[in-house]
Design a protein around this motif. Structure first.
Motif, PDB file in Angstrom:
ATOM      1  N   UNK A 112      10.612  -1.719  -2.278  1.00 16.02           N
ATOM      2  CA  UNK A 112       9.365  -1.191  -1.719  1.00 16.02           C
ATOM      3  C   UNK A 112       8.692  -2.348  -0.966  1.00 16.02           C
ATOM      4  N   UNK A 113       8.648  -2.237   0.363  1.00 20.38           N
ATOM      5  CA  UNK A 113       8.252  -3.374   1.192  1.00 20.38           C
ATOM      6  C   UNK A 113       7.200  -2.944   2.219  1.00 20.38           C
ATOM      7  N   UNK A 114       6.760  -3.906   3.033  1.00 22.87           N
ATOM      8  CA  UNK A 114       5.722  -3.671   4.044  1.00 22.87           C
ATOM      9  C   UNK A 114       4.428  -3.155   3.407  1.00 22.87           C
ATOM     10  N   UNK A 115       3.912  -3.755   2.340  1.00 23.13           N
ATOM     11  CA  UNK A 115       2.701  -3.205   1.716  1.00 23.13           C
ATOM     12  C   UNK A 115       1.502  -3.239   2.661  1.00 23.13           C
TER      13      UNK A 115
ATOM     14  N   UNK B 282      -5.492   0.235  -2.979  1.00 23.92           N
ATOM     15  CA  UNK B 282      -4.199   0.910  -2.978  1.00 23.92           C
ATOM     16  C   UNK B 282      -3.320   0.218  -1.944  1.00 23.92           C
ATOM     17  N   UNK B 283      -2.036   0.228  -2.196  1.00 26.98           N
ATOM     18  CA  UNK B 283      -1.073  -0.306  -1.240  1.00 26.98           C
ATOM     19  C   UNK B 283      -0.037   0.773  -0.970  1.00 26.98           C
ATOM     20  N   UNK B 284       0.225   1.024   0.313  1.00 27.10           N
ATOM     21  CA  UNK B 284       1.241   1.991   0.724  1.00 27.10           C
ATOM     22  C   UNK B 284       2.436   1.218   1.262  1.00 27.10           C
ATOM     23  N   UNK B 285       3.656   1.657   0.887  1.00 20.70           N
ATOM     24  CA  UNK B 285       4.849   0.877   1.174  1.00 20.70           C
ATOM     25  C   UNK B 285       5.973   1.705   1.769  1.00 20.70           C
ATOM     26  N   UNK B 286       6.757   1.037   2.580  1.00 22.11           N
ATOM     27  CA  UNK B 286       8.038   1.543   3.059  1.00 22.11           C
ATOM     28  C   UNK B 286       9.026   1.558   1.894  1.00 22.11           C
ATOM     29  N   UNK B 287       9.889   2.562   1.872  1.00 19.47           N
ATOM     30  CA  UNK B 287      10.851   2.713   0.781  1.00 19.47           C
ATOM     31  C   UNK B 287      12.270   2.563   1.311  1.00 19.47           C
ATOM     32  N   UNK B 288      13.021   1.608   0.750  1.00 21.51           N
ATOM     33  CA  UNK B 288      14.374   1.331   1.238  1.00 21.51           C
ATOM     34  C   UNK B 288      15.330   2.496   1.005  1.00 21.51           C
ATOM     35  N   UNK B 289      15.013   3.382   0.080  1.00 20.88           N
ATOM     36  CA  UNK B 289      15.869   4.547  -0.153  1.00 20.88           C
ATOM     37  C   UNK B 289      15.669   5.621   0.916  1.00 20.88           C
TER      38      UNK B 289
ATOM     39  N   UNK C  85       8.879   1.029   9.115  1.00 19.11           N
ATOM     40  CA  UNK C  85       7.539   0.534   8.838  1.00 19.11           C
ATOM     41  C   UNK C  85       6.475   1.612   9.000  1.00 19.11           C
ATOM     42  N   UNK C  86       5.394   1.455   8.249  1.00 16.60           N
ATOM     43  CA  UNK C  86       4.241   2.352   8.303  1.00 16.60           C
ATOM     44  C   UNK C  86       2.990   1.522   8.574  1.00 16.60           C
ATOM     45  N   UNK C  87       1.879   2.209   8.819  1.00 17.77           N
ATOM     46  CA  UNK C  87       0.591   1.528   9.006  1.00 17.77           C
ATOM     47  C   UNK C  87      -0.502   2.381   8.394  1.00 17.77           C
ATOM     48  N   UNK C  88      -1.289   1.783   7.492  1.00 21.97           N
ATOM     49  CA  UNK C  88      -2.320   2.528   6.770  1.00 21.97           C
ATOM     50  C   UNK C  88      -3.659   1.808   6.877  1.00 21.97           C
ATOM     51  N   UNK C  89      -4.741   2.588   6.939  1.00 22.63           N
ATOM     52  CA  UNK C  89      -6.079   2.011   6.927  1.00 22.63           C
ATOM     53  C   UNK C  89      -7.084   3.041   6.449  1.00 22.63           C
ATOM     54  N   UNK C  90      -8.244   2.557   6.045  1.00 24.75           N
ATOM     55  CA  UNK C  90      -9.361   3.418   5.659  1.00 24.75           C
ATOM     56  C   UNK C  90     -10.268   3.569   6.864  1.00 24.75           C
ATOM     57  N   UNK C  91     -10.512   4.813   7.274  1.00 22.78           N
ATOM     58  CA  UNK C  91     -11.322   5.081   8.454  1.00 22.78           C
ATOM     59  C   UNK C  91     -12.808   4.983   8.132  1.00 22.78           C
ATOM     60  N   UNK C  92     -13.618   4.932   9.165  1.00 20.70           N
ATOM     61  CA  UNK C  92     -15.064   4.886   8.993  1.00 20.70           C
ATOM     62  C   UNK C  92     -15.579   6.111   8.256  1.00 20.70           C
TER      63      UNK C  92
ATOM     64  N   UNK D 111      13.160   7.756   1.457  1.00 23.37           N
ATOM     65  CA  UNK D 111      12.789   9.058   0.914  1.00 23.37           C
ATOM     66  C   UNK D 111      11.292   9.343   1.062  1.00 23.37           C
ATOM     67  N   UNK D 112      10.451   8.545   0.423  1.00 23.41           N
ATOM     68  CA  UNK D 112       9.008   8.777   0.480  1.00 23.41           C
ATOM     69  C   UNK D 112       8.263   7.458   0.687  1.00 23.41           C
ATOM     70  N   UNK D 113       7.102   7.534   1.342  1.00 22.82           N
ATOM     71  CA  UNK D 113       6.161   6.429   1.293  1.00 22.82           C
ATOM     72  C   UNK D 113       5.665   6.313  -0.138  1.00 22.82           C
ATOM     73  N   UNK D 114       5.579   5.106  -0.644  1.00 24.92           N
ATOM     74  CA  UNK D 114       5.157   4.882  -2.026  1.00 24.92           C
ATOM     75  C   UNK D 114       3.761   4.252  -2.071  1.00 24.92           C
ATOM     76  N   UNK D 115       3.126   4.413  -3.220  1.00 23.23           N
ATOM     77  CA  UNK D 115       1.724   3.996  -3.389  1.00 23.23           C
ATOM     78  C   UNK D 115       1.575   3.254  -4.714  1.00 23.23           C
ATOM     79  N   UNK D 116       0.826   2.148  -4.689  1.00 25.81           N
ATOM     80  CA  UNK D 116       0.499   1.386  -5.890  1.00 25.81           C
ATOM     81  C   UNK D 116      -0.999   1.147  -5.903  1.00 25.81           C
ATOM     82  N   UNK D 117      -1.577   0.978  -7.107  1.00 21.45           N
ATOM     83  CA  UNK D 117      -3.016   0.796  -7.243  1.00 21.45           C
ATOM     84  C   UNK D 117      -3.358  -0.500  -7.965  1.00 21.45           C
ATOM     85  N   UNK D 118      -4.511  -1.045  -7.602  1.00 14.01           N
ATOM     86  CA  UNK D 118      -5.093  -2.175  -8.333  1.00 14.01           C
ATOM     87  C   UNK D 118      -6.567  -1.876  -8.549  1.00 14.01           C
ATOM     88  N   UNK D 119      -7.064  -2.181  -9.747  1.00 13.40           N
ATOM     89  CA  UNK D 119      -8.475  -1.958 -10.065  1.00 13.40           C
ATOM     90  C   UNK D 119      -9.208  -3.277 -10.309  1.00 13.40           C
TER      91      UNK D 119
END
Length: 386
Positions: free
Chosen positions: A208-211, A222-229, A259-266, A231-239
């Motif tokens: 799981x890369x490109x966080x 949250x971190x969204x990642x590319x999946x080498x398999x 590769x993907x690109x994620x951001x929080x909009x206004x 199949x799906x974009x993956x998600x991890x959380x930190x509090x």
């Protein structure tokens, strides 16, 4: 106002109004290089936009280096490219742009050794370097090696959290038969504006890369990642501001090992740009390369990236559907998505099977499908129609 109909985009940076999509588009100047990949963007305080990417003969070759184009505020066209990097012994890749506290633009990128006989992938030799510009991207200073640990790779720019902490998503490439399947995601954390860094591992993130780090609220990441398999974009959380992370879990969004690109909009929504394709039967722990990198979509989430009920194709390519037609589509890949101060969304990606970089400007309302006036998106008198 009526505009002349033009035959299509040209590789000169001229911005056109796509009346069918309701977007503004351009093919950026190529600089004369045969391939282009992995673009990144940045809005400067004066309203100019920068876009950088790596260019040369072929990914991994020593003539691959970082170049940059500038779109001056309210300009009808992107300017000719300038060189950022130029180490003749290394392939310089995956740039990101960051506006530092020193009021300079930081171009962070990887630098790996040139291809070697019998070695298709030299990413395990990569280190991360930084070059700075104090004149808005026109000229660039010498490189500094920021992370010398071999195998360090990056894609998303440094993110500044609400408490002032800097976090930089990386992954660690290894020299092994299953290296790409085994590479984990890690984070570089700095609490002194980049003077010192420490590394935090994401548990059970191999493959799981490109966080892409997004802060939902104070300390909740949250971190969204590319999946080498593939199949799906993956998600991890930190509090806890990125100190610890959960095991990656799949989202509903397909991923084709690109590769993907994620951001929080206004608005508070999460936006992800990606290729909405995947391999139907993933094999656990095994990298897959479906080769289908078309179209480019943008998906929106209102629950922190758990569900994505709104998806729009922003790049339709040649328009062929299904795996059996994939040879009829060219590749449109490695999207980078950003939002400017005025609320407009800016998307760049490698286009026409890496012939160059395409730029698209639109709004969140375009993705949602809401009718609205084209206010604040762009000065239409400076754009031509196609």
């Amino acid at each position: 106002m009526q505009y002349a109909k033009l035959p299509g985009l040209t590789w000169d940076g001229t911005i056109y109004h796509n009346s069918d999509m309701g977007t503004l588009e351009a093919l950026l100047p190529t600089g004369g290089y045969p391939t282009a990949h992995a673009p990144a963007m940045l809005e400067l305080p004066n309203g100019d936009l920068l876009c950088c990417w790596f260019a040369g003969t072929y990914e991994g070759s020593a003539d691959i280096h970082i170049i940059c184009s500038i779109l001056p505020k309210n300009s009808p066209a992107w300017l000719p490219t300038v060189d950022i990097s130029g180490d003749s012994t290394r392939s310089e890749q995956n740039p990101s742009l960051f506006y530092g506290p020193d009021h300079a633009v930081w171009a962070m990128y990887t630098a790996q050794l040139d291809r070697q006989e019998g070695k298709d992938n030299m990413q395990y030799t990569a280190m991360v370097r930084c070059q700075k510009s104090t004149d808005g991207g026109k000229t660039w200073g010498p490189y500094e090696t920021v992370f010398p640990e071999e195998g360090t790779f990056c894609r998303q720019p440094i993110q500044i959290l609400s408490n002032g902490r800097w976090i930089f998503g990386n992954w660690l490439c290894t020299d092994s038969k299953d290296g790409l399947s085994d590479d984990p995601s890690v984070f570089r954390i700095s609490d002194d504006e980049g003077k010192t860094w420490r590394m935090v591992m994401m548990p059970k993130s191999n493959g799981h890369v490109h966080p892409n780090v997004v802060e939902l609220e104070n300390g909740h990441l949250v971190a969204f990642m590319r999946n080498r398999e593939a199949h799906r974009i993956h998600r991890s959380e930190s509090f806890d501001w990125g100190e610890t992370w959960s095991k990656p879990a799949p989202t509903p969004l397909p991923n084709n090992n690109s590769s993907i690109s994620a951001l929080r909009l206004q608005s508070g929504r999460i936006a992800i740009a990606y290729n909405p394709t995947c391999t139907p039967n993933p094999q656990s722990g095994k990298a897959a390369w479906p080769g289908l990198r078309c179209p480019v979509a943008v998906a929106l989430s209102e629950d922190g990236g758990l569900t994505f009920p709104i998806v729009r194709w922003m790049e339709r390519g040649e328009g062929f559907i299904g795996d059996e037609n994939k040879t009829n589509n060219r590749q449109y890949e490695y999207p980078y998505l950003m939002q400017s101060v005025d609320g407009a969304l800016h998307l760049a990606y490698a286009s026409h099977t890496r012939a160059g970089v395409k730029y698209v400007r639109f709004t969140e309302q375009d993705v949602l499908g809401e009718k609205r006036e084209r206010v604040g998106l762009y000065n239409p008198t400076a754009a031509q129609s196609r």
